[in-house]
Scaffold this motif. Structure first.
Motif, PDB file in Angstrom:
ATOM      1  N   VAL A  80       0.890  -1.388  -0.094  1.00  0.00           N
ATOM      2  CA  VAL A  80      -0.076  -0.173  -0.173  1.00  0.00           C
ATOM      3  C   VAL A  80       1.065   1.476   0.247  1.00  0.00           C
ATOM      4  CG1 VAL A  80      -1.670   1.000   1.332  1.00  0.00           C
ATOM      5  CG2 VAL A  80      -1.812  -1.311   0.967  1.00  0.00           C
ATOM      6  N   ASP A  81       1.178   1.729  -1.073  1.00  0.00           N
ATOM      7  CA  ASP A  81       1.348   3.297  -1.737  1.00  0.00           C
ATOM      8  C   ASP A  81       0.756   4.875  -0.484  1.00  0.00           C
ATOM      9  OD1 ASP A  81       2.783   5.677  -2.151  1.00  0.00           O
ATOM     10  OD2 ASP A  81       3.478   4.630  -3.301  1.00  0.00           O
ATOM     11  N   VAL A  82       1.176   5.112  -0.011  1.00  0.00           N
ATOM     12  CA  VAL A  82       0.070   6.508   1.108  1.00  0.00           C
ATOM     13  C   VAL A  82      -0.151   7.234  -0.405  1.00  0.00           C
ATOM     14  CG1 VAL A  82      -0.014   7.689   2.921  1.00  0.00           C
ATOM     15  CG2 VAL A  82       0.308   5.373   3.560  1.00  0.00           C
ATOM     16  N   ARG A  83       1.013   7.875  -0.519  1.00  0.00           N
ATOM     17  CA  ARG A  83       1.521   9.230  -1.177  1.00  0.00           C
ATOM     18  C   ARG A  83       0.132   8.619  -2.930  1.00  0.00           C
ATOM     19  NH1 ARG A  83       6.358  11.694  -4.305  1.00  0.00           N
ATOM     20  NH2 ARG A  83       5.362  13.380  -5.353  1.00  0.00           N
ATOM     21  N   ALA A  84       0.185   7.125  -2.954  1.00  0.00           N
ATOM     22  CA  ALA A  84      -0.114   6.384  -4.559  1.00  0.00           C
ATOM     23  C   ALA A  84      -1.882   6.443  -3.757  1.00  0.00           C
ATOM     24  CB  ALA A  84       0.097   5.647  -5.059  1.00  0.00           C
ATOM     25  N   ALA A  85      -2.552   6.527  -2.444  1.00  0.00           N
ATOM     26  CA  ALA A  85      -3.000   6.351  -2.295  1.00  0.00           C
ATOM     27  C   ALA A  85      -4.071   7.768  -2.238  1.00  0.00           C
ATOM     28  CB  ALA A  85      -3.317   5.428  -0.900  1.00  0.00           C
ATOM     29  N   ARG A  86      -3.628   8.914  -1.658  1.00  0.00           N
ATOM     30  CA  ARG A  86      -3.572   9.934  -1.306  1.00  0.00           C
ATOM     31  C   ARG A  86      -3.863  10.805  -2.901  1.00  0.00           C
ATOM     32  NH1 ARG A  86       0.552  11.009   2.115  1.00  0.00           N
ATOM     33  NH2 ARG A  86      -0.072  11.109   4.515  1.00  0.00           N
ATOM     34  N   ASN A  87      -3.049  10.384  -3.786  1.00  0.00           N
ATOM     35  CA  ASN A  87      -3.327  10.826  -5.531  1.00  0.00           C
ATOM     36  C   ASN A  87      -4.584  10.165  -5.870  1.00  0.00           C
ATOM     37  OD1 ASN A  87      -1.463  12.410  -5.079  1.00  0.00           O
ATOM     38  ND2 ASN A  87      -0.025  11.336  -6.363  1.00  0.00           N
ATOM     39  N   ALA A  88      -5.384   9.196  -5.374  1.00  0.00           N
ATOM     40  CA  ALA A  88      -5.986   8.029  -6.314  1.00  0.00           C
ATOM     41  C   ALA A  88      -7.142   9.022  -5.240  1.00  0.00           C
ATOM     42  CB  ALA A  88      -6.060   7.199  -5.474  1.00  0.00           C
ATOM     43  N   GLN A  89      -7.378   8.949  -3.879  1.00  0.00           N
ATOM     44  CA  GLN A  89      -8.199   9.592  -3.712  1.00  0.00           C
ATOM     45  C   GLN A  89      -8.541  11.308  -3.492  1.00  0.00           C
ATOM     46  OE1 GLN A  89      -8.653  12.226  -1.095  1.00  0.00           O
ATOM     47  NE2 GLN A  89     -11.030  12.254  -0.658  1.00  0.00           N
ATOM     48  N   SER A  90      -8.098  12.124  -4.457  1.00  0.00           N
ATOM     49  CA  SER A  90      -7.824  13.068  -4.711  1.00  0.00           C
ATOM     50  C   SER A  90      -8.441  12.648  -5.992  1.00  0.00           C
ATOM     51  CB  SER A  90      -7.201  13.677  -5.060  1.00  0.00           C
ATOM     52  OG  SER A  90      -6.024  13.872  -4.072  1.00  0.00           O
ATOM     53  N   VAL A  91      -8.262  12.205  -6.439  1.00  0.00           N
ATOM     54  CA  VAL A  91      -8.628  11.966  -8.500  1.00  0.00           C
ATOM     55  C   VAL A  91      -9.757  11.212  -8.409  1.00  0.00           C
ATOM     56  CG1 VAL A  91      -8.531  11.186 -11.137  1.00  0.00           C
ATOM     57  CG2 VAL A  91      -7.260  11.719  -9.734  1.00  0.00           C
ATOM     58  N   THR A  92     -10.284  10.472  -7.494  1.00  0.00           N
ATOM     59  CA  THR A  92     -11.883  10.015  -7.357  1.00  0.00           C
ATOM     60  C   THR A  92     -12.660  10.169  -6.840  1.00  0.00           C
ATOM     61  OG1 THR A  92     -10.569   7.649  -6.897  1.00  0.00           O
ATOM     62  CG2 THR A  92     -12.842   7.500  -6.368  1.00  0.00           C
ATOM     63  N   ALA A  93     -12.516  11.560  -5.760  1.00  0.00           N
ATOM     64  CA  ALA A  93     -13.456  12.403  -5.194  1.00  0.00           C
ATOM     65  C   ALA A  93     -13.616  13.082  -6.388  1.00  0.00           C
ATOM     66  CB  ALA A  93     -12.572  13.066  -4.048  1.00  0.00           C
ATOM     67  N   ALA A  94     -13.315  14.257  -7.605  1.00  0.00           N
ATOM     68  CA  ALA A  94     -12.961  14.679  -8.048  1.00  0.00           C
ATOM     69  C   ALA A  94     -13.966  13.924  -9.220  1.00  0.00           C
ATOM     70  CB  ALA A  94     -12.251  15.409  -8.716  1.00  0.00           C
ATOM     71  N   MET A  95     -14.279  13.055  -9.397  1.00  0.00           N
ATOM     72  CA  MET A  95     -14.604  12.257 -10.733  1.00  0.00           C
ATOM     73  C   MET A  95     -16.091  11.832 -10.330  1.00  0.00           C
ATOM     74  SD  MET A  95     -13.015  12.104 -13.420  1.00  0.00           S
ATOM     75  CE  MET A  95     -12.040  13.649 -12.550  1.00  0.00           C
ATOM     76  N   HIS A  96     -16.212  12.061  -9.279  1.00  0.00           N
ATOM     77  CA  HIS A  96     -17.364  11.486  -8.479  1.00  0.00           C
ATOM     78  C   HIS A  96     -18.630  13.026  -8.140  1.00  0.00           C
ATOM     79  CE1 HIS A  96     -17.887   7.580  -7.852  1.00  0.00           C
ATOM     80  NE2 HIS A  96     -16.361   7.255  -7.231  1.00  0.00           N
ATOM     81  N   GLU A  97     -17.758  14.167  -8.181  1.00  0.00           N
ATOM     82  CA  GLU A  97     -17.996  15.664  -7.419  1.00  0.00           C
ATOM     83  C   GLU A  97     -18.784  15.526  -9.577  1.00  0.00           C
ATOM     84  OE1 GLU A  97     -16.419  18.009  -5.824  1.00  0.00           O
ATOM     85  OE2 GLU A  97     -15.140  17.286  -5.254  1.00  0.00           O
ATOM     86  N   LEU A  98     -17.921  15.458 -10.449  1.00  0.00           N
ATOM     87  CA  LEU A  98     -18.367  15.513 -12.123  1.00  0.00           C
ATOM     88  C   LEU A  98     -19.546  14.755 -11.775  1.00  0.00           C
ATOM     89  CD1 LEU A  98     -17.835  17.049 -14.095  1.00  0.00           C
ATOM     90  CD2 LEU A  98     -16.183  14.672 -14.990  1.00  0.00           C
ATOM     91  N   ALA A  99     -19.675  13.317 -11.907  1.00  0.00           N
ATOM     92  CA  ALA A  99     -20.535  12.468 -12.161  1.00  0.00           C
ATOM     93  C   ALA A  99     -21.840  13.839 -11.428  1.00  0.00           C
ATOM     94  CB  ALA A  99     -20.622  11.449 -11.243  1.00  0.00           C
ATOM     95  N   VAL A 100     -21.712  13.871 -10.086  1.00  0.00           N
ATOM     96  CA  VAL A 100     -23.026  14.844  -9.433  1.00  0.00           C
ATOM     97  C   VAL A 100     -23.757  15.929 -10.293  1.00  0.00           C
ATOM     98  CG1 VAL A 100     -24.041  15.544  -7.876  1.00  0.00           C
ATOM     99  CG2 VAL A 100     -22.828  13.744  -6.916  1.00  0.00           C
ATOM    100  N   ARG A 101     -22.708  16.978 -10.785  1.00  0.00           N
ATOM    101  CA  ARG A 101     -22.565  17.694 -11.626  1.00  0.00           C
ATOM    102  C   ARG A 101     -23.225  17.613 -12.748  1.00  0.00           C
ATOM    103  NH1 ARG A 101     -17.845  19.565  -9.124  1.00  0.00           N
ATOM    104  NH2 ARG A 101     -16.828  19.449 -11.399  1.00  0.00           N
ATOM    105  N   GLU A 102     -22.857  16.278 -13.839  1.00  0.00           N
ATOM    106  CA  GLU A 102     -23.429  15.834 -15.015  1.00  0.00           C
ATOM    107  C   GLU A 102     -24.857  15.218 -15.452  1.00  0.00           C
ATOM    108  OE1 GLU A 102     -20.760  13.777 -17.851  1.00  0.00           O
ATOM    109  OE2 GLU A 102     -19.306  16.240 -17.895  1.00  0.00           O
ATOM    110  N   ALA A 103     -24.659  14.187 -14.133  1.00  0.00           N
ATOM    111  CA  ALA A 103     -25.827  13.730 -13.898  1.00  0.00           C
ATOM    112  C   ALA A 103     -27.348  13.715 -12.876  1.00  0.00           C
ATOM    113  CB  ALA A 103     -25.894  12.332 -12.694  1.00  0.00           C
TER     114      ALA A 103
END
Length: 220
Positions: A80-103
């Motif tokens: 488990v790479d904490v830095r990679a997980a932090r990056n993935a969390q930021s990207v994933t959260a942003a994509m789900h926010e975008l999904a809300v706005r578009e849906a």
């Protein structure tokens, strides 16, 4: 390398994608542990496919940060790479926010009902301490909005980065803090039903932000 006892798991019609998903899921659920060596021959026997889709799957998993390869020497499950997980969390959260706005502008009552049903399954899985079922129900909940967004690029990004978080989510959903997500999901549903794009986006951001404290915890 210990592998699950089943054989011939992958259908011939979707060898490449199914091999990728099978190995990915085994890494995410802990069947294949961090640091474990992955042997092509063992994977071929387990999945019932040739070496080509296995090697293609491992290449995709390396891009996703779930395996590490030293050409000609070894392939292992990534720690488990904490830095990679932090990056993935930021990207994933942003994509789900975008999904809300578009849906949200065209979200139907049937889709809201699907979100309610998924959250009910999520709450039930947490009560039973069934972590895999909780993760599946959480996927179903957020997946309603992702599907409704009809944004293929968004889906592709989530397909790549979400698995990096799954091992962490298993920890979160087996703890008391995971129970907070049930109420957060209810709030997202209520805001979506009210047509409050800004509020639903903020609530979605807060929901995915619950992973951040876990990222700050020391690893074992």
């Amino acid at each position: 390398m210990p592998v699950p006892p089943s054989r011939g798991l992958v259908s011939r019609s979707l060898l490449r994608d199914e091999a990728y998903r099978a190995i990915r899921d085994a890494i995410v659920d802990g069947t294949l542990a961090p640091g474990e060596r992955l042997n092509d021959a063992d994977l071929v026997e387990w999945l019932g496919v040739s070496r080509t889709p296995v090697r293609e799957a491992l290449a995709r998993l390396e891009q996703a940060g779930l395996v590490r390869t030293k050409p000609g020497r070894y392939t292992i499950v990534s720690p488990v790479d904490v830095r990679a997980a932090r990056n993935a969390q930021s990207v994933t959260a942003a994509m789900h926010e975008l999904a809300v706005r578009e849906a949200l502008p065209a979200l139907s009552s049937a889709e809201l009902d699907a979100m309610r049903g998924a959250n009910a399954r999520f709450a039930d899985a947490l009560r039973r301490d069934d972590v895999p079922a909780a993760i599946a129900a959480d996927d179903d909940f957020h997946g309603v909005l992702v599907t409704a967004s009809a944004n293929d690029a968004l889906r592709d990004v989530l397909e790549r980065y979400t698995p990096v978080l799954r091992r962490l989510e298993r920890l979160r959903f087996s703890s008391l803090s995971g129970r907070e997500s049930v109420a957060q999901h209810d709030r997202i549903i209520a805001l979506c039903e009210a047509g409050d794009v800004a509020g639903a986006t903020a609530a979605t951001r807060a929901n995915w932000g619950t992973l951040v404290p876990l990222l700050d915890e020391p690893s074992d």
